[in-house]
Write an enzyme that holds these catalytic residues in place. Structure first.
Site: not given
Ligand code: NAD
Length: 239
Positions: A135, A139
């Site tokens: 990844h 991550k």
């Molecule tokens: N299930 C799936 O298919 C899948 C796919 C991709 C990513 N993910 C997971 O999703 C999550 C997010 O991934 P990403 O790549 O978008 O990460 P990212 O870091 O780009 O985005 C996370 C966002 O959450 C915000 N944030 C932080 N604290 C917060 C709060 N208390 N309330 C609301 N927002 C808050 C941050 O400002 C940021 O904008 C990770 O855990 C990743 O592993 C899951």
């Protein structure tokens, strides 16, 4: 459909773009900048919330959605050791909760393929089993939620494996997962069955975040008005 996006990061933004293209409305976007100032009243205007944040924020956000009677679709990984807490809350609030470690249709086909192959390989202990996941460097959790789901699929079906371990010199009962972090990789998972004679490998490579976003949006459309706890098997109708 009116959507609240909790976690307006890489996934939140991809979901927003897709949701707007499909005629949905985003009524709330939350990221670091307004994580303490948003209100339950704002959230209650949504038909559904989509949560992609980080392991620390996910549980709090999900609970808030359940307390506000807004069904919530969560894709955040790395917090599943606390899922019973969320399930209890969902029952107590008579709410709606959908979780998937990976929302991509292709990965969910891969989950099935993994179980079928594992069942076949149960009879061939000469094959050493290992997994690798790659990844992007931002991550937070390792191994990935998807890798853990894949590992559980192997452990369920291969008698000689009882637990997964992080990249160590594993024993016969352990399934090692090797995690690599490389700039810009959306998600790659590979399972290898290696014998002195030959190697069998299966691999899923995500080309972008679009597959995850499509699945999450589909789940959100499906969750409107629903109560209970669901996952991809319920959405896709396969086991
Ligand atoms: N299930 C799936 O298919 C899948 C796919 C991709 C990513 N993910 C997971 O999703 C999550 C997010 O991934 P990403 O790549 O978008 O990460 P990212 O870091 O780009 O985005 C996370 C966002 O959450 C915000 N944030 C932080 N604290 C917060 C709060 N208390 N309330 C609301 N927002 C808050 C941050 O400002 C940021 O904008 C990770 O855990 C990743 O592993 C899951």
């Amino acid at each position: 459909m009116k959507i609240a996006i909790l976690g307006y990061g890489k996934m939140g933004k991809t979901i927003e773009q897709l949701a707007l293209e499909n005629g949905h409305e985003i009524i709330l976007k939350v990221d670091d900048s307004n994580a303490v100032s948003w209100t339950n009243q704002q959230l209650q205007n949504a038909d559904v919330a989509i949560e992609f944040t980080n392991p620390e924020s996910a549980i709090k956000n999900i609970k808030r959605c359940l307390e506000s009677s807004v069904p919530v679709v969560c894709g955040t990984t790395g917090w599943l050791e606390k899922i019973d807490e969320v399930k209890e809350k969902c029952h107590a609030e008579n709410g709606g909760f959908f979780y998937a470690s990976n929302f991509s249709i292709g990965v969910n086909i891969f989950f099935k393929l993994n179980k079928i192959l594992a069942k076949m390989m149960n009879d061939y202990p000469q094959y050493k089993i290992t997994m690798e996941e790659i990844h992007h460097t931002q991550k937070l959790d390792a191994p990935s939620g998807t890798a853990i789901t894949l590992a559980e699929g192997i452990i369920e079906n291969v008698d000689r494996k009882s637990q997964w371990v992080k990249e160590s010199n594993s024993s016969m009962e352990e399934l090692p997962i090797f995690s690599k972090r490389i700039e810009k990789v959306p998600g790659t998972h590979q399972i290898k069955y290696d014998s002195p004679i030959d190697t069998i490998e299966i691999k899923h490579t995500a080309h972008s975040r679009l597959g995850f976003a499509k699945g999450a949006l589909l789940a959100a459309e499906w969750m409107v008005g629903k109560k209970g706890i669901y996952g991809m098997k319920d959405l896709l109708g396969n086991g």
